[in-house]
Design an enzyme around this catalytic site. Structure first.
Site, PDB file in Angstrom:
ATOM      1  N   LYS A  89       0.858  -1.191   0.000  1.00 56.42           N
ATOM      2  CA  LYS A  89       0.000   0.000   0.000  1.00 56.42           C
ATOM      3  C   LYS A  89       0.894   1.241   0.000  1.00 56.42           C
ATOM      4  CE  LYS A  89      -4.389   1.006   2.279  1.00 56.42           C
ATOM      5  NZ  LYS A  89      -5.111   0.867   3.552  1.00 56.42           N
TER       6      LYS A  89
HETATM    7  O1  G3P Z   1      -7.730   1.956   5.475  1.00 60.43           O
HETATM    8  C1  G3P Z   1      -8.028   3.156   4.909  1.00 60.43           C
HETATM    9  C2  G3P Z   1      -9.408   3.697   5.223  1.00 60.43           C
HETATM   10  O2  G3P Z   1     -10.370   2.703   5.063  1.00 60.43           O
HETATM   11  C3  G3P Z   1      -9.498   4.444   6.515  1.00 60.43           C
HETATM   12  O3  G3P Z   1     -10.818   4.615   6.950  1.00 60.43           O
HETATM   13  O4  G3P Z   1     -12.447   5.200   8.710  1.00 60.43           O
HETATM   14  O5  G3P Z   1     -10.024   5.825   9.023  1.00 60.43           O
HETATM   15  O6  G3P Z   1     -11.467   7.010   7.363  1.00 60.43           O
HETATM   16  P1  G3P Z   1     -11.202   5.738   8.077  1.00 60.43           P
END
Ligand code: G3P
Length: 220
Positions: A89
């Site tokens: 990633k």
């Molecule tokens: O893993 C990346 C993404 O899904 C993060 O989500 O909930 O931290 O905005 P969030």
């Protein structure tokens, strides 16, 4: 549509697996920081344990910490050697795009993260990234339309038959998942609680209680 779980927690991964709803895992540095892991060796062992939980055709996105190009390459190569299921990633930066091109030539799969615009998604696809991760919820948080970004990326990728897969990320509620399914994304990555929310409906619970009550009131 593939269901990935957005976590670095082994218990959550096992719970999603037991539901039969697991096609892959995405992690990020914030999620890893929530686990009780104190050094790089432990983190690497943890990534391997996550990979070992999954079936052969499933994959695990693991994010590089470096921002410098050479360090990203070194770190990404090391991560990819930990396990064949690892997808490296990479953040959407200039160095990240260069690193994606490097990994693409080496046939190392990549996931470009922190995508917030169609332009970023277009550049990542041109660089040959395997997955893009547009962050739906974080755009909604700042009063932008996260799902509209997904629609636009899907239409651009379809126009040019890009092989890059859309992995909708930052999923906050079941409607995000339903709308992503309607748009036709390859995958969503979601916290486990949102996957559980998909299963729930108050009328199901009320209906089930009534069925059982009616049955038990007549049949001894
Ligand atoms: O893993 C990346 C993404 O899904 C993060 O989500 O909930 O931290 O905005 P969030």
């Amino acid at each position: 549509m593939k269901f990935f779980i957005d976590t670095a927690n082994l218990e959550e991964i096992k719970r999603a697996k037991s539901l039969g709803m697991l096609d892959g895992v995405t992690t990020n540095p914030s999620l890893v920081s929530k686990e009780s892991l104190s050094n790089q060796k432990e983190i690497e062992r943890h990534y391997i344990s996550i990979c070992e939980c999954l079936k052969n055709n499933e994959n695990v996105s693991v994010e590089v910490i470096s921002s410098n190009y050479n360090e990203m390459i070194q770190e990404g190569e090391k991560l990819s050697l930990l396990h064949s299921k690892i997808v490296v990633k990479i953040p959407m930066t200039i160095n990240g795009i260069k690193a994606i091109q490097y990994f693409c030539k080496k046939q190392i799969r990549t996931n470009c993260t922190l995508i917030f615009s169609t332009g970023q998604a277009l550049v990542a696809a041109k660089a040959g990234v395997s997955y893009v991760s547009p962050f739906v919820g974080r755009l909604d948080d700042i009063s932008n339309d996260g799902l509209n970004l997904i629609r636009e990326i899907k239409s651009i990728y379809d126009n040019y038959n890009f092989k890059t897969k859309i992995l909708a990320a930052s999923i906050r509620h079941p409607l995000h998942i339903i709308e992503c399914a309607k748009i036709g994304v390859h995958a969503i990555t979601s916290p486990i609680n949102v996957i559980y929310s998909l299963l729930n409906h108050p009328l199901t619970n009320i209906g089930l209680d009534k069925f059982i009550r009616d049955f038990k009131s007549k049949i001894k």
